[in-house]
Motif scaffolding. Structure first.
Motif, short mmCIF file in Angstrom:
data_model
loop_
_atom_site.label_atom_id
_atom_site.label_comp_id
_atom_site.label_asym_id
_atom_site.label_seq_id
_atom_site.Cartn_x
_atom_site.Cartn_y
_atom_site.Cartn_z
N ALA A 123 -1.57 -1.79 -10.43
CA ALA A 123 -1.88 -0.95 -9.27
C ALA A 123 -3.36 -0.58 -9.28
O ALA A 123 -3.94 -0.36 -10.35
CB ALA A 123 -1.02 0.31 -9.27
N PHE A 124 -3.95 -0.52 -8.08
CA PHE A 124 -5.37 -0.23 -7.94
C PHE A 124 -5.57 0.82 -6.85
O PHE A 124 -4.85 0.84 -5.85
CB PHE A 124 -6.14 -1.50 -7.56
CG PHE A 124 -6.06 -2.58 -8.60
CD1 PHE A 124 -7.00 -2.68 -9.61
CD2 PHE A 124 -5.01 -3.50 -8.57
CE1 PHE A 124 -6.91 -3.68 -10.57
CE2 PHE A 124 -4.91 -4.50 -9.53
CZ PHE A 124 -5.87 -4.59 -10.53
N CYS A 154 2.83 10.86 -8.08
CA CYS A 154 4.05 10.06 -8.17
C CYS A 154 4.19 9.17 -6.95
O CYS A 154 3.65 9.46 -5.88
CB CYS A 154 5.28 10.96 -8.25
SG CYS A 154 5.25 12.17 -9.57
N LEU A 155 4.94 8.10 -7.11
CA LEU A 155 5.29 7.28 -5.95
C LEU A 155 6.37 8.00 -5.16
O LEU A 155 7.15 8.78 -5.72
CB LEU A 155 5.81 5.92 -6.40
CG LEU A 155 4.85 5.04 -7.21
CD1 LEU A 155 5.49 3.68 -7.47
CD2 LEU A 155 3.51 4.88 -6.51
N GLU A 209 -4.36 6.69 -2.15
CA GLU A 209 -3.61 5.52 -1.71
C GLU A 209 -3.86 4.39 -2.70
O GLU A 209 -5.01 4.12 -3.07
CB GLU A 209 -4.03 5.08 -0.31
CG GLU A 209 -3.23 3.90 0.23
CD GLU A 209 -3.65 3.49 1.63
OE1 GLU A 209 -2.80 3.00 2.39
OE2 GLU A 209 -4.84 3.66 1.97
N ILE A 210 -2.79 3.74 -3.14
CA ILE A 210 -2.93 2.66 -4.10
C ILE A 210 -2.27 1.40 -3.58
O ILE A 210 -1.38 1.45 -2.72
CB ILE A 210 -2.33 3.03 -5.47
CG1 ILE A 210 -0.81 3.25 -5.36
CG2 ILE A 210 -3.02 4.25 -6.06
CD1 ILE A 210 -0.12 3.47 -6.70
N LEU A 211 -2.73 0.26 -4.09
CA LEU A 211 -2.08 -1.00 -3.81
C LEU A 211 -1.31 -1.41 -5.06
O LEU A 211 -1.88 -1.48 -6.15
CB LEU A 211 -3.08 -2.09 -3.44
CG LEU A 211 -2.43 -3.44 -3.11
CD1 LEU A 211 -3.08 -4.09 -1.89
CD2 LEU A 211 -2.51 -4.41 -4.29
N MET A 238 0.85 -1.18 0.00
CA MET A 238 0.00 0.00 0.00
C MET A 238 0.90 1.24 0.00
O MET A 238 1.83 1.33 0.80
CB MET A 238 -0.90 0.02 1.24
CG MET A 238 -1.99 -1.02 1.22
SD MET A 238 -3.25 -0.64 -0.01
CE MET A 238 -4.39 -1.99 0.34
N VAL A 239 0.61 2.17 -0.89
CA VAL A 239 1.48 3.33 -1.04
C VAL A 239 0.65 4.61 -1.11
O VAL A 239 -0.35 4.67 -1.84
CB VAL A 239 2.33 3.22 -2.33
CG1 VAL A 239 3.20 4.45 -2.50
CG2 VAL A 239 3.18 1.96 -2.30
#
Length: 202
Positions: A173-174, A152-153, A184-186, A110-111
């Protein structure tokens, strides 16, 4: 059960396309927190997906009562009341597979997306949407299905994934959660290059 647990379950229900359950959970949250904007927006979305347009409009109007410039509510109310509107275009084409959100140690993460785009652009994104990862020279960009930049990450994760992507790894990524100033994405590793056979992505 506290609202944080209901919040997680409501998000999971939406990403899995179980809209009746999503309605029930968001209504529980709103009984405890009537001014919870995120829950109101999720409730409106769930009503829309079940075809209850009257309840959808009421929920979005309630959002604007508490947050008159909320981009998600403004955008969707405009589309719902537009002369040439087709309500079906607001609905998700198909629910995301529950497998997309299964977390696997060292293969998923998770990011929190940084350097976000505008609130108006984020309003076009929903929980469960697939997003694209584009490796640049110094960072990994997060793009929507139309190749519109969302953010961006973080620097450390960008550096790591640039190495893996350039070496042959592949990722999907979702969107897990999204609001006007939060995304927030996985990220999920879908293929590991032989070059990195013994090096986990995360």
């Amino acid at each position: 059960m506290n609202t944080a647990v209901w919040e997680k379950e409501a998000i999971d229900a939406a990403t899995q396309g179980t809209w009746k359950k999503a309605i029930e959970l968001n209504q529980k949250i709103l009984k405890s927190e009537p001014r919870n904007i995120a829950a109101l927006n999720r409730l409106a979305r769930a009503f829309l997906e079940t075809g209850n347009l009257t309840a959808t409009k009421k929920a979005y109007q309630k959002v604007l009562k508490f947050d008159q410039y909320n981009p998600i509510a403004l955008k969707n109310l405009k589309r719902l009341t537009g002369k040439n509107n087709q309500n079906s275009s607001l609905k998700r084409k198909k629910p995301v597979s529950t497998e997309a959100f299964l977390e696997e140690p060292r293969k998923t993460k998770m990011v929190q997306v940084v350097r976000l785009t505008s609130a108006q652009r984020l309003a076009e994104v929903d929980s469960g949407d697939e997003v694209m990862l584009a490796a640049k020279k110094r960072f990994v960009a997060v793009m929507n299905e139309n190749n519109i930049h969302l953010g961006c990450l973080p620097e450390d994760i960008s550096r790591r994934l640039i190495t893996f992507i350039s070496g042959g790894n592949r990722y999907r990524a979702f969107v897990k959660t999204v609001d006007r100033n939060h995304l927030e994405i996985l990220i999920k590793e879908t293929h590991r290059s032989k070059r990195f056979q013994n090096r986990p992505s995360f």
